[in-house]
Enzyme design. Sequence first.
Site, PDB file in Angstrom:
ATOM      1  N   VAL A  44       0.831  -1.197   0.000  1.00 59.47           N
ATOM      2  CA  VAL A  44       0.000   0.000   0.000  1.00 59.47           C
ATOM      3  C   VAL A  44       0.872   1.257   0.000  1.00 59.47           C
ATOM      4  CG1 VAL A  44      -1.707   1.330   1.306  1.00 59.47           C
ATOM      5  CG2 VAL A  44      -1.980  -1.142   1.075  1.00 59.47           C
ATOM      6  N   CYS A  45       1.895   1.256   0.832  1.00 58.38           N
ATOM      7  CA  CYS A  45       2.758   2.433   0.935  1.00 58.38           C
ATOM      8  C   CYS A  45       3.536   2.676  -0.354  1.00 58.38           C
ATOM      9  CB  CYS A  45       3.709   2.282   2.120  1.00 58.38           C
ATOM     10  SG  CYS A  45       2.887   2.313   3.724  1.00 58.38           S
ATOM     11  N   THR A  46       3.881   1.618  -1.070  1.00 61.43           N
ATOM     12  CA  THR A  46       4.555   1.783  -2.357  1.00 61.43           C
ATOM     13  C   THR A  46       3.695   2.613  -3.301  1.00 61.43           C
ATOM     14  OG1 THR A  46       5.778  -0.295  -2.133  1.00 61.43           O
ATOM     15  CG2 THR A  46       5.485   0.565  -4.362  1.00 61.43           C
ATOM     16  N   GLU A  48       1.321   4.693  -2.433  1.00 64.60           N
ATOM     17  CA  GLU A  48       1.137   6.035  -1.872  1.00 64.60           C
ATOM     18  C   GLU A  48       2.325   6.939  -2.167  1.00 64.60           C
ATOM     19  OE1 GLU A  48      -1.565   5.218   2.095  1.00 64.60           O
ATOM     20  OE2 GLU A  48       0.609   5.191   2.262  1.00 64.60           O
ATOM     21  N   LEU A  49       3.530   6.438  -1.915  1.00 69.28           N
ATOM     22  CA  LEU A  49       4.708   7.281  -2.099  1.00 69.28           C
ATOM     23  C   LEU A  49       4.879   7.676  -3.558  1.00 69.28           C
ATOM     24  CD1 LEU A  49       5.245   6.241   0.833  1.00 69.28           C
ATOM     25  CD2 LEU A  49       7.685   6.390   0.280  1.00 69.28           C
TER      26      LEU A  49
END
Length: 224
Positions: A44-46, A48-49
Amino acid sequence: MTLRIGDEAPDFEAQTTEGPIRFHDWLGDSWGVLFSHPKDFTPVCTTELGYLAKLEPEFARRNIKVLGLSVDPVEDHTRWLDDIAEVTGHKPHYPLIGDPELKIAKLYDMLPADAGDTYQGRTAAMNQTVRTVYVIGPDKLVKASLAYPMSSGRNFDEVLRLLDSCQLTAQHKVATPVNWKQGEDCIIVPAVADEEARERFPAGWKTVKPYLRLVPQPGGAPRT
């Protein structure tokens, strides 16, 4: 400590993917978005960033600096950047803080004081509370905070909308109604009496209720 709206955002020194910073000095007279994620190389963070890297010019033209944080070390962040670019088509150039001793996560109340002092051996689930967005003004005060679970990707378009609203309040003493979008009417804040409102908004306003006065959005589009 518990951080609330109106509190001073704690200052700190840190190593980042863009070199060392002292937070308050780095922020200067800009607005800031400090956002955290539980662990590098997570799905998920991949996403987002990468999306935030795409949006970064929109933040920059509003005088907003973006700063990421993870409890992993900077070396891991640097390796992760290539994955983010490959997956999303956008490589982050905003700084990502390395916090391997968990100091900043604790300072910002994202981990408890007894969480230990090393990132080693910690899973994303153990760091699930390191998942906050802080909006910080040029006065170094917290203007807003948003917390998300690991499974829900954050909506950075909404963060940008929130910042537009905060900046309008700071510059023009107006609030924004439910579901407000750029260019729509704003609300004169209740603290502004009619006498001051006549000076600020000489074209007048629409009184819906004595406490609800609508005016066209002042200032036009976000400054460049």
